[in-house]
Write a protein that holds these residues in place. Structure first.
Motif, PDB file in Angstrom:
ATOM      1  N   GLY A  20     -22.029  17.111  15.591  1.00  0.00           N
ATOM      2  CA  GLY A  20     -21.536  18.269  16.338  1.00  0.00           C
ATOM      3  C   GLY A  20     -20.137  18.679  15.905  1.00  0.00           C
ATOM      4  N   LEU A  21     -19.261  17.696  15.726  1.00  0.00           N
ATOM      5  CA  LEU A  21     -17.895  17.995  15.289  1.00  0.00           C
ATOM      6  C   LEU A  21     -17.867  18.579  13.879  1.00  0.00           C
ATOM      7  N   ARG A  68     -16.018  26.896  11.689  1.00  0.00           N
ATOM      8  CA  ARG A  68     -14.669  27.459  11.727  1.00  0.00           C
ATOM      9  C   ARG A  68     -14.152  27.743  10.311  1.00  0.00           C
ATOM     10  N   ILE A  69     -14.383  26.804   9.401  1.00  0.00           N
ATOM     11  CA  ILE A  69     -13.933  26.986   8.022  1.00  0.00           C
ATOM     12  C   ILE A  69     -14.647  28.168   7.370  1.00  0.00           C
ATOM     13  N   ALA A  70     -15.951  28.300   7.623  1.00  0.00           N
ATOM     14  CA  ALA A  70     -16.740  29.372   7.011  1.00  0.00           C
ATOM     15  C   ALA A  70     -16.576  30.703   7.743  1.00  0.00           C
ATOM     16  N   ASN A  71     -15.827  30.691   8.844  1.00  0.00           N
ATOM     17  CA  ASN A  71     -15.622  31.908   9.627  1.00  0.00           C
ATOM     18  C   ASN A  71     -16.950  32.485  10.101  1.00  0.00           C
ATOM     19  N   TRP A 107     -23.160   8.207  18.238  1.00  0.00           N
ATOM     20  CA  TRP A 107     -22.034   8.422  17.322  1.00  0.00           C
ATOM     21  C   TRP A 107     -22.405   9.421  16.234  1.00  0.00           C
ATOM     22  N   VAL A 108     -23.613   9.325  15.752  1.00  0.00           N
ATOM     23  CA  VAL A 108     -24.078  10.272  14.733  1.00  0.00           C
ATOM     24  C   VAL A 108     -24.162  11.679  15.332  1.00  0.00           C
TER      25      VAL A 108
END
Length: 141
Positions: free
Chosen positions: A87-88, A95-98, A81-82
């Motif tokens: 990974g997610l 994605r946020i940091a491009n 789970w960790v």
């Protein structure tokens, strides 16, 4: 005296050299997330073979070198789970940091990119905060 630090130094030199060669040969930044993202979303159709070759090298070269250095000891958790959450969260942050650490940290900072410097600072801060929370506050890993 233990000499494991040399592997980190060699790896850093290889990544930096690879980034320089990629930039000189293609005129583009070697950001692994951008290379992979171009294959996933279809924006990299024009140079898909180059992207696929790069990613194949990233995954297959360590396997090919395994006979030279043997098994590597890691401190990775056995808690699935960790690992999935990590990974997610890395994917979301990328994605946020491009971009990822290879694009911002290795190639961005070496080009004196302010954006690369800021993104790398946030990556390092987030990594430290994550270890602090997961290991020392919650005791999960």
């Amino acid at each position: 005296m233990e000499q494991d630090w040399i592997w980190g130094l060699i790896g850093g030199l290889l990544i930096g050299s690879g980034g320089a060669v990629y930039l000189l040969a293609n005129g583009r930044i070697m950001g692994a997330s951008g290379i992979l993202g171009g294959l996933v979303d279809g924006s990299g159709k024009s140079n898909w073979a180059e992207r696929a070759a790069f990613l194949a090298g990233v995954f297959l070269l360590p396997i090919a070198l395994l006979p030279l250095y043997g098994a590597v000891e890691t401190n990775i958790t056995s808690n699935w789970w960790v690992l999935v959450a990590a990974g997610l969260l890395v994917g979301l942050g990328t994605r946020i940091a491009n971009g990822c650490t290879s694009g911002h940290g290795v190639c961005g900072i070496s080009r004196l990119s302010f954006r690369g410097l800021i993104a790398t600072g946030f990556y390092i801060f987030a990594g430290g905060a994550t270890v602090l929370l997961f290991r020392h506050v919650w005791g999960i890993i």
